[in-house]
Design an enzyme around this catalytic site. Structure first.
Site, PDB file in Angstrom:
ATOM      1  N   GLU A   1     105.899-118.551  27.744  1.00 42.31           N
ATOM      2  CA  GLU A   1     105.132-119.221  28.794  1.00 42.31           C
ATOM      3  C   GLU A   1     104.937-118.330  30.025  1.00 42.31           C
ATOM      4  O   GLU A   1     105.151-118.762  31.155  1.00 42.31           O
ATOM      5  CB  GLU A   1     105.807-120.541  29.190  1.00 42.31           C
ATOM      6  CG  GLU A   1     105.803-121.569  28.063  1.00 42.31           C
ATOM      7  CD  GLU A   1     106.346-122.932  28.485  1.00 42.31           C
ATOM      8  OE1 GLU A   1     107.192-122.982  29.392  1.00 42.31           O
ATOM      9  OE2 GLU A   1     105.922-123.931  27.903  1.00 42.31           O
TER      10      GLU A   1
ATOM     11  N   GLU B   1     104.621-125.776  20.962  1.00 43.66           N
ATOM     12  CA  GLU B   1     105.357-126.891  21.570  1.00 43.66           C
ATOM     13  C   GLU B   1     104.445-128.101  21.692  1.00 43.66           C
ATOM     14  O   GLU B   1     103.633-128.191  22.609  1.00 43.66           O
ATOM     15  CB  GLU B   1     105.916-126.513  22.956  1.00 43.66           C
ATOM     16  CG  GLU B   1     107.039-125.501  22.917  1.00 43.66           C
ATOM     17  CD  GLU B   1     107.677-125.266  24.280  1.00 43.66           C
ATOM     18  OE1 GLU B   1     107.473-126.100  25.193  1.00 43.66           O
ATOM     19  OE2 GLU B   1     108.372-124.247  24.437  1.00 43.66           O
TER      20      GLU B   1
END
Length: 852
Positions: A187, A254
């Site tokens: 991320e 995710e």
């Protein structure tokens, strides 16, 4: 010569077949990708994955969790690698117990699933310091997650160590192991737009690929991931996502099954209908890999929770709950979704979707492989209105905010909004285990600073002093008060103001508690301002600063401060007295920590008071200990801490984690599955403690004489702490007569679909339980939901008797849903359903105190 020739020929043949075998093995272990999918052993695959983090459960739980994941339709187990757990100090490694990474991966392999190993080594994950060891912050010249040589050297060293460990155990798929994907970084997103972000990402990708694992690498939420690294999506929805190159597959690393919880916040729940809708949306757009974050969230044992203010529970509303029990209907409904997707797999990986409009808010995504395989996804994006559509000259009813899956472009076998699996109700119930032999010990405040080796002019940053060896740091100073001060004569009290960068502070004046202040996740800083009792002469001020987990996300969060940063005394004759820059002494941690009061393996270094607990109620900074015997049965266990305030708790020396009876604020109104999900939707637990129960793994217990130790910061009633068991107490299920579901649909060996009639209601208690009573049963048109079911205008009077005959005393039962099962049709020409609510019980449901 003839014998030699025969031997040579034999050797040649042996060499040939050995080489053929090796080549065959290499082919079998190849992992590649194209624009459609990850390719395993030459075959494109639709892969369903779930996150299970090894340190958030115990090794004794791992196999059961992974088998439940496999039964739920998963192909892959996803886990981060937790650097700060593996290298707590430079060069000193820990791969034991909950951190036995190799054992975890081999357990996944044993069960027969693949692994996505997300090395990072930055993980975020609401984990303390984002997974980085705190010592990394003090490497000279370091700057986290940047094109910074000290950071890159440390990051590369740890990544290489993990990769080499996996290679040594032959765990990469290229070696015949289960690891099919690895992740580098995590991320990075907007940080890549920083001055040297692109250079850092390019370095990280090249470093990882250069480790020659033989499996693809990914970067999530990194649009600029350089070839051959695959960029992937994280979020509640990812149907909008496309990889940065046309030859890369569309992967969702995710898919958030719920959301994390913070002390003082409500519990977040995500309806399974919306989660299934999000996954089906992604698949119908050409996605080929979905990972649920989390599939089992688990527990932040010890001081591993980050944030700050993240709870000890990391349940995440996952399909398998914190304690390892299946959460229904989330688990079962997703299981049905996975079966439906797998029926479409050949068409999905062989073709791109053809999208047609079948209504204002409705679309058909059709996959046709050209070999007679056809799969269709019929979607209704309207958030409140159902629709009837025509597709291939057939009528289909589409609930609002849903997708129907047709594996043969004809028969609907699954709809994301139509939940046909059971709903289970969980309760925390008493056990037969009582706490006994209570003792108390008051944290020593009187001698604070006497043995301090740290003194300084001014206030020091907390983590610079503690290096996160403890949540606690004492700041100690004194102030002299002249006997002539007017406030002494007038009976008034001056005001002490303490400003803290976070996360909490307790104030003591001359050994007496004066008050506290707490930050929040929205604002880590806190401020205490209140009257304090000072006397003529020297007064000692002791401030206990508390960290509630270190930050895990944010640009260069390693530079963020914690601890006291300003102290002012107001109301003196000369006005305000700034104590900030006078001499302060520091004590790291608590005396009870230094003396290791939590240890069960040594004689106590202090005399524990054995008086009445009632006299100790609501006293701050108090240690409590008790003994208890392990309760009967094998249901998961937890400590009910509602009678306490804030602190930490240990069982047999193992840290259960931080507890805090912070009451939840939020919006706990009604919850609808339809419409875009946000964390402000579907909250629960408002005006209750955010976390009341704290998981105690059964494997940490002995049959007798287990040691409970509690450190209470604020004051509470320890006598009311109890051990409870988590149990499935109620199951509900229903199904419509002759309703086609994934259970009665199959594809024959000639790839022709076969549809069977006869829907069934399936009731399932957990292992060790049986159905003890049927609270409700109605075949007809019952109304209501689980816990509030009611008969409708149409009802077969023998419904209850038939369900009792079929199900009582059994762990599970299957009941046909048809009017033939119930004799005469109670209401002809009406679509009927069977709705049931049953009670699950263990063999012994009465909790009795056990002997000491």
């Amino acid at each position: 010569m003839a014998q030699m020739g025969t031997c040579s020929l034999s050797k040649l043949l042996f060499f040939f077949f050995t080489t053929l075998l090796l080549v065959s093995q290499l082919i079998q272990c190849s992992i590649t990708y194209d624009k459609k999918a990850i390719i395993i052993n030459g075959q494109r695959r639709i892969l369903i994955s779930g996150s299970i983090h090894y340190p958030r459960s115990t090794p004794e739980m791992w196999e059961d969790l992974i088998r439940k994941a496999k039964d739920g339709g998963l192909d892959v187990i996803d886990t981060y690698v937790f650097w700060n757990g593996h290298e707590p100090s430079p060069g000193n490694y820990n791969f034991e117990g909950r951190y036995d990474l190799v054992r975890f991966i081999k357990t996944v392999q044993k069960v027969g699933l693949h692994v996505h190993l997300r090395i990072g080594p930055y993980i975020c994950s609401e984990w303390n310091f984002g997974g980085f060891p705190v010592w990394l912050k003090y490497v000279p010249g370091i700057s986290f997650r940047a094109n910074n040589e000290p950071f890159k050297m440390a990051m590369q060293g740890f990544t290489q160590k993990i990769v080499q460990m996996m290679k040594n155990e032959n765990l990469f798929a290229s070696q015949g192991g289960p690891i099919i994907l690895s992740q580098i970084e995590n991320e990075y997103g907007s940080q890549s737009k920083s001055r040297d972000g692109a250079a850092y990402i390019d370095w990280a990708a090249k470093m990882a690929v250069g480790l020659d694992t033989g499996v693809p690498w990914v970067m999530c939420k990194e649009d600029d991931a350089p070839d051959p690294v695959i960029n992937t999506c994280n979020g509640f929805y990812c149907d909008y996502f496309s990889p940065n190159k046309p030859y890369k597959p569309t992967l969702w690393t995710e898919a958030w099954s719920g959301w994390f919880t913070e002390f003082g916040g409500a519990i977040h729940q995500r309806p399974v209908q919306d989660l299934a809708f999000a996954v089906a949306r992604f698949i119908q757009k050409g996605g080929s890999f979905v990972n649920y974050y989390m599939y089992h969230g688990g527990t932040n044992f010890g001081r591993t929770a980050g944030g700050p203010f993240i709870t000890t529970s990391y349940d995440y509303d996952a399909p398998i709950d914190e304690y390892g029990l299946i959460r229904q209907p989330k688990y079962g409904h997703l299981q049905e979704l996975h079966k439906a997707i797998k029926l479409c797999e050949h068409a999905l990986v062989s073709s791109d979707p053809v999208v047609t409009s079948i209504g204002t808010y409705q679309q058909a995504h059709v996959f046709s492989s050209g070999q007679g395989n056809c799969a269709a996804f019929l979607s209704n994006f309207h958030a409140s209105s159902a629709a009837t559509v025509i597709f291939n000259n057939r009528h289909y009813n589409l609930p609002s905010w849903s997708i129907s899956i047709l594996p043969d472009c004809k028969n609907m076998v699954f709809n994301t909004a139509s939940v046909g699996v059971q709903t289970s109700g969980m309760q925390m119930l008493p056990t037969n285990s009582m706490m006994f032999s209570w003792g108390t010990y008051d944290e020593d405040i009187s001698s604070l600073g006497e043995d301090s080796t740290i003194t300084a002019a001014g206030l020091l940053e907390q983590i610079n002093v503690t290096r996160d060896s403890s949540d606690y740091l004492w700041y100690i100073t004194s102030v002299d008060i002249s006997p002539s001060e007017l406030f002494l004569q007038r009976g008034q009290k001056p005001t002490l103001t303490v400003n803290s960068a976070g996360h909490a502070v307790h104030v003591f004046i001359n050994g007496l508690f004066s008050g506290s202040s707490f930050g929040t996740r929205e604002n880590r800083e806190c401020k205490f301002s209140g009257p304090v009792h000072l006397q003529a002469g020297t007064n000692r001020i002791a401030l206990l600063s508390i960290a509630v987990g270190l930050p895990n996300v944010g640009l260069h969060y390693e530079t963020w401060n914690t601890g006291i940063r300003g102290v002012v005394l107001n109301g003196l004759d000369q006005g305000n007295k700034d104590l900030t820059w006078q001499k302060w002494s520091y004590q790291v941690g608590l005396k009870g920590e230094t003396m290791n009061l939590v240890s069960p393996s040594q004689d106590s270094p202090v005399d524990w008071s054995r008086g009445s607990l009632a006299a100790q109620n609501n006293r701050p900074l108090t240690w409590y200990k008790a003994n208890f015997n392990a309760p009967d049965g094998d249901e998961p266990l937890a400590l009910d801490m509602r009678s306490m305030g804030k602190g930490q708790v240990w069982v047999n020396g193992q840290s259960i984690g931080r507890y805090w009876m912070a009451y939840a604020k939020g919006d706990c109104n009604t919850c609808s599955y339809s419409g875009t999900y946000r964390t402000t939707k579907c909250q629960s637990g408002c005006n209750q403690p955010t976390q009341q129960w704290y998981h105690v793994p059964r494997s940490w217990l002995k049959p007798k004489q287990n040691l409970l130790v509690v450190f209470e910061e604020l004051g509470g009633d320890a006598s009311k702490i109890s051990l409870v068991r988590r149990s499935v107490t109620r199951v509900c299920a229903d199904a419509y007569e002759n309703h086609r579901t994934i259970e009665n649909y199959s594809i024959e060996s000639n790839r022709e679909p076969k549809v069977l009639q006869g829907a069934k209601v399936h009731l399932q208690c957990t292992t060790g339980q049986s159905i003890s009573s049927i609270k409700f049963a109605s075949f007809g048109n019952p109304a209501g939901t689980c816990g509030s079911l009611q008969k409708g205008t149409c009802h077969a009077p023998n419904s209850l008797a038939i369900l009792e005959k079929e199900c009582l005393g059994k762990e599970s039962c299957l009941v046909n849903v048809s009017h033939g099962k119930f004799g005469t049709d109670p209401c002809p020409n009406m679509l009927k359903r069977l709705s049931v609510e049953a009670v699950c019980s263990t063999s012994s449901t009465t909790a009795q105190p056990n002997s000491r």
